[in-house]
Write an enzyme that holds these catalytic residues in place. Structure first.
Site, short mmCIF file in Angstrom:
data_model
loop_
_atom_site.label_atom_id
_atom_site.label_comp_id
_atom_site.label_asym_id
_atom_site.label_seq_id
_atom_site.Cartn_x
_atom_site.Cartn_y
_atom_site.Cartn_z
CG HIS A 1 -1.97 -1.00 1.22
ND1 HIS A 1 -3.24 -0.80 0.72
CD2 HIS A 1 -1.94 -2.28 1.65
CE1 HIS A 1 -3.94 -1.90 0.86
NE2 HIS A 1 -3.17 -2.82 1.43
CE LYS B 1 -6.31 13.82 0.70
NZ LYS B 1 -6.63 12.57 0.01
NE ARG B 2 -3.67 9.74 10.52
CZ ARG B 2 -3.22 8.82 11.37
NH1 ARG B 2 -3.84 7.67 11.49
NH2 ARG B 2 -2.16 9.05 12.11
CE LYS C 1 -2.37 10.59 3.49
NZ LYS C 1 -3.02 9.76 2.45
CB THR D 1 -9.98 5.09 -1.00
OG1 THR D 1 -9.42 5.35 0.29
CG2 THR D 1 -9.36 3.82 -1.56
CE LYS E 1 -13.90 5.99 0.92
NZ LYS E 1 -12.99 6.03 2.07
#
Ligand code: 26Q
Length: 752
Positions: free
Chosen positions: A311, A491-492, A497, A598, A602
Site C-alpha cells: 500500500h 485524509k490523514r 499529502k 480512496t 468517494k
C-alpha cells in the site's frame, strides 16, 4: 411493516413511541444480528482470509439495515412513531479500528466480498481503543483514548481462542466475531482476536500506558506509539498475535472441512494486507510442521496460500525489525525465517533482496515478496512504480507475481447511505441496478444535457452543503457560507499529502483579498485530519491551519469572502457527512507518493470535481473523465523520481526567486501568526519548507495556484459545473470495490 412493529414492541416491552432511543438502538441491533445470522452460508471449499491489522468499519447499524434490505421499513416505522433513525444511529460508537486508507479499504472489501457471495472473512485484532480521539484547543491537536466497546456491541463472543507463545509465555486468545452483511447477499464474518487480561485502566493521561506489561496492554491500542524500543516491541507482539491466531483459525477451519494439510491451498487463501501480518507466512509453516508436514511440504503449500498487497512506497512504512526483537519475542519463528532467508539467497546473487540483511535486520516485505504467490499494488501508477523502481529487483526475479488491483469503495456506504438525495435521483433516473453494479451509473451520461437533471444535481449539492454547514456550526462553531464553494481536503495528515501546500494557497488568497482582489463568491476551505502523535511536523501543519482559521475568522476584511474550518476528530462518521457536500476534492499529494487514495473515489462518486496531481488513482480518474472534468496540476511522477535520483531539488531556490511563494511562506512566521501561535512550531515549519521540503510543495505551488483559480472561476458557469459533476458520478462506477474484489477473485483468490 406490521410484523416489524410487533417484533420491535415485543422486544421493547412497550410501544415504539414510548421507548427511548437507547432501547430502540438495542432492539434494532438485536434484530439486525438475527437477520444477519440467518444469511450465513456453510463453509465449504476454498475460503479467503483477509488478514489485516486494520478494519476501519465505521458505524454498522445503518449499513447493516441497508444491506439486509430493512432500512426503508425501519426508518418509516420509526418516523410514524415520532422517532428518528438518524438520531438512533448517532448513539452508536464508531469502531475506529484503523488509521485511514488501508483500514477503510479492508472494510469496503469485506462489504464487497459478502455482496458478491464469496466465502471470505476478515481477521484482525480487537483493539479496546481505536484510533485516538482528537480535540483541538489553543490551535493544537490533543489526543485521548477512544473507547468504542460498550454493553451493546456488535461483537459475538465465540468463546474460543488459541494458546499463543510469546517471549516464553503462553497467552490465551479470545475470539469475537462481527457479522459482515453483503448487500442483498450472504453474511460473512470479521474475526477479532483479543486477550482477556488486557486492562483498560492502565491508560494514564492522554494515551500513555505501560508498554512493557504485554498481558495488560497487548490489544489496548491500534498502532501504539513506536518512537521507543518498548513501543516497537509491542507492535511485534501485536503482529505475531494477529498472525498466529489467523494461522490457527485457518488451519482449524480447513481441518473441519476434512482437509489434507499438504493440500491446504485447496481450502484456504490468505491476503496479507501490507506487511503487518507478514509473520503469517513463517507461522503457518511452523504450525504445519507441528501437524506433521515436512518443512518443504509446508513451505510449498504456504507459498500457494499467501498473497501480499503493498500500500505504500514510502521507505519508512516498509517494516523492518531487528532480528534481536524476533529472537526475544518469537524465538520459535527465527529458525524458520533463517531457512527462508537462506533459500531466498540461493535464488539470486542480489543481496538487496535478502530477508535478513548484513546488519541483522529482518525485512518483512521481503518475506512476502519471496514466499507470497502474488504481489499487488493498489493503482496502476503505483504498481508500475513498484515494478520499475522500488521493487525492481524483485520484479526481475518474479515477473509473474506482480499485478495491479486498483482500489475501490463500496457504493452502499459511500453513496446510498451517505447521500440519500443523490441516490434517490439516481434510482429515479436509472433504476436501482447500480446498487450492485456501479457501472450502471454510466447511463447517467444520457442526462448530461438535461437541464432539469443538472438543476437537481445543483439543488442536491446545495442541500447537502446546508446539512454539513449546520453540523459544522454545531460541532466547530464555524459558520460556512453555503452560497460559496466547498473545497475539501480530508485524509490523514502527512507531508506527502501536502496539506501545507493547501495552506500556502489559502495564505495567498488571504493576501489577495487584503489587497482588494475579491473572489467571485465565498470560498470555504474544509480540512479534516489526524496526525500521528509522534509526528512533529504534522502537528505543526495542524497548528498553522488552526491559526489561519482564527485569523480569517477575526478579519472582517476577509471573512465575507473566505472561511476555513478544520473539523475535529475526522473519522468515518464525519466523512459520511463531508463527502456528499464536497464540490472540489483536494487530491494534491506529490506525484508518485500516494499509492492510490480512496477519498478521491468517494468524492468523485458524490459529484465533486477532483483538483489533483498525477498520483495514485487520480491518474485513472483523469483518464475516465477527461481534462474537462478534472483539474490536473503539478509535476508528474517520473519527474519527481528523477529529482530524488539526482538529489537536485532545492526548495530555497523557489522561495528566493518567486515573490508569490516567498510572501506566502513568510506569512507562516509573520506578525499575525506569531501573535497567537507557537513561535517554535511556526519557525520549525517555515525552516523545513525552505531548507528541506522533502515533498516538494514549493515546486508545485505556482501551478497549484493557477489551476485552482481556474477551477474556482469555472465554477461560475453553474450548468457547465453541474455537467462536470454528472460526468464524475457517471464514471465513478469503475471504482466500485465490487469490481476490485471481482479482480482479486478472478486473478488471485480463485474462490469457487
Ligand atoms: C509501519 C511501520 C511502523 C508503524 C506503522 C506502520 C504503518 C501503519 C499504517 C504503515 C502504513 C500504514 C497505513 C498505510 C495506508 O493507509 N496506506 C494507504 O492505503 C490506501 C489503500 O490502499 C491507499 O489508497 C493510500 O494511498 C495509502 O496511503
Amino acid at each position: 411493516m406490521r410484523k416489524l412493529q410487533e417484533e420491535l414492541e415485543k422486544r421493547l416491552g412497550c410501544s415504539i413511541g414510548n421507548a427511548d432511543d437507547r432501547q430502540l438502538y438495542r432492539v434494532l441491533l438485536e434484530i439486525t444480528q438475527e437477520e444477519a445470522a440467518r444469511r450465513e452460508v456453510p463453509d465449504t471449499g476454498r475460503k479467503l482470509y483477509y488478514v489485516s491489522a486494520e478494519f476501519l468499519i465505521g458505524k454498522l447499524l445503518g449499513n447493516n439495515l441497508i444491506n439486509l434490505g430493512m432500512y426503508k421499513d425501519v426508518k418509516e416505522l420509526l418516523e410514524q412513531n415520532g422517532k428518528s433513525l438518524a438520531e438512533i444511529e448517532e448513539l452508536e460508537n464508531e469502531p475506529s479500528l484503523g488509521n485511514g486508507g488501508l483500514g477503510r479499504l479492508a472494510a469496503c472489501f469485506l462489504d464487497s466480498i459478502a455482496t458478491l457471495g464469496l466465502n471470505g472473512d476478515g481477521v484482525g485484532l480487537n483493539y479496546h481503543f481505536g484510533l485516538f480521539h482528537q480535540d483541538l484547543k489553543n490551535h493544537i491537536q490533543n489526543v485521548s483514548p477512544d473507547r468504542w466497546i460498550t454493553g451493546t456491541s456488535w461483537e459475538v463472543d465465540r468463546r474460543k481462542g488459541y494458546d499463543i507463545q510469546m517471549a516464553g509465555k503462553t497467552y490465551r486468545s479470545h475470539l469475537y466475531d462481527i457479522y459482515v452483511t453483503g448487500y442483498e447477499g450472504r453474511t460473512n464474518r470479521l474475526h477479532l482476536f483479543d486477550l482477556d487480561t488486557v486492562d483498560d485502566s492502565i491508560v494514564r493521561d492522554g494515551i500513555d500506558f505501560d508498554k512493557k506489561a504485554i498481558d495488560k496492554n497487548l490489544t489496548l491500542f491500534l498502532y501504539p506509539d513506536d518512537s521507543d524500543d518498548d513501543g516497537r516491541k509491542l507492535r511485534v507482539y501485536q503482529e505475531y498475535f494477529l498472525s498466529a491466531n489467523a494461522a490457527h483459525l485457518l488451519i482449524d477451519e480447513a481441518k473441519a472441512k476434512g482437509a489434507d494439510l499438504a493440500q491446504l491451498d485447496k481450502y484456504a487463501v490468505a491476503q496479507i494486507n501490507d506487511t503487518h501480518p507478514t509473520m503469517l507466512i513463517p507461522e503457518l509453516i511452523r504450525q504445519l510442521t507441528l501437524e506433521g508436514l515436512s518443512f518443504d511440504t509446508a513451505a510449498d503449500v504456504v507459498s500457494k496460500i499467501c498473497a501480499y498487497t503493498n500500500h505504500t512506497i514510502l521507505a519508512e512504512a516498509l517494516e523492518k525489525w531487528p532480528l534481536a526483537y524476533l529472537k526475544e519475542i518469537v524465538p520459535q519463528l527465527v529458525p524458520i525465517i533463517e531457512i527462508l532467508d537462506d533459500r531466498a539467497r540461493r535464488r539470486t546473487d542480489d543481496l538487496s533482496t535478502a530477508i535478513i540483511d548484513s546488519g541483522d535486520t529482518v525485512h518483512m516485505a521481503h518475506i512476502d515478496l519471496h514466499y507470497g504467490f502474488s504481489v499487488n499494488g493498489v493503482a496502476r501508477i503505483h504498481t508500475r512504480i513498484l515494478k520499475e523502481t522500488e521493487l525492481a529487483n524483485f520484479s526481475r526475479l518474479y515477473p509473474d507475481k506482480f499485478n495491479n488491483k486498483t482500489n475501490g469503495i463500496t457504493f452502499r456506504r459511500w453513496l446510498m447511505e451517505c447521500n440519500p438525495r443523490l441516490s434517490a435521483l439516481l434510482d429515479e433516473k436509472l433504476g436501482t441496478a447500480w446498487h450492485k453494479d456501479a457501472q450502471e451509473l454510466e447511463k447517467l451520461l444520457a442526462f448530461s444535457e438535461d437541464a432539469d437533471v443538472l438543476e437537481r444535481l445543483l439543488q442536491i449539492k446545495k442541500q447537502n452543503k446546508e446539512d454539513l454547514a449546520a453540523i459544522i456550526l454545531d460541532k466547530e462553531g464555524v459558520q460556512l457560507q453555503t452560497d460559496g464553494i466547498f473545497d475539501i481536503q480530508v485524509k490523514r495528515l502527512h507531508e506527502y499529502k501536502r496539506q501545507q501546500m493547501n495552506a500556502l494557497y489559502i495564505i495567498h488568497k488571504y493576501l489577495e483579498i487584503k489587497a482588494g482582489k475579491k473572489p467571485a463568491r465565498p470560498l470555504n476551505f474544509i480540512f479534516g485530519a489526524k496526525a500521528a502523535p509522534a509526528y512533529i511536523i504534522a502537528q505543526d501543519i495542524i497548528h498553522l491551519l488552526l491559526l489561519l482559521q482564527t485569523i480569517i475568522d477575526n478579519d472582517p476584511d476577509v471573512n465575507p469572502y473566505m472561511r476555513l474550518v478544520f473539523v475535529t476528530n475526522y473519522n468515518v462518521t464525519y466523512a459520511e457527512k463531508l463527502i456528499p457536500a464536497g464540490e472540489v476534492s483536494e487530491q494534491i499529494s506529490l506525484a508518485s507518493k500516494e499509492a492510490s487514495g480512496t477519498s478521491n473515489m468517494k468524492f468523485m462518486a458524490n459529484g465533486a470535481i477532483t483538483l489533483g496531481t498525477g498520483d495514485g488513482a487520480n491518474v485513472e480518474i483523469r483518464q475516465l473523465v477527461g481534462d474537462d472534468n478534472l483539474y490536473n496540476f503539478g509535476i508528474d511522477a517520473d519527474t519527481v523520481i528523477a529529482h530524488y535520483e539526482k538529489a537536485d531539488y532545492r526548495a530555497r531556490d523557489y522561495y528566493e526567486k518567486d515573490p508569490v511563494i516567498r510572501e506566502a511562506v513568510d506569512f507562516i512566521t509573520g506578525p499575525q501568526t506569531m501573535a497567537i501561535g507557537d513561535p517554535q512550531r511556526l519557525s520549525r515549519l517555515k525552516n523545513d519548507m525552505i531548507n528541506k521540503d522533502w515533498f516538494m510543495a514549493l515546486i508545485d505551488l505556482k501551478d497549484y495556484i493557477s489551476v485552482k483559480d481556474q477551477c474556482f472561476a469555472d465554477y461560475e458557469d453553474r450548468s457547465a459545473w453541474a455537467k462536470k459533476s454528472l460526468v464524475n458520478t457517471a464514471k465513478s462506477g469503475a471504482f466500485s470495490s465490487d469490481r476490485t474484489i471481482r479482480q482479486y477473485n478472478e486473478e488471485i483468490w480463485k474462490l469457487g
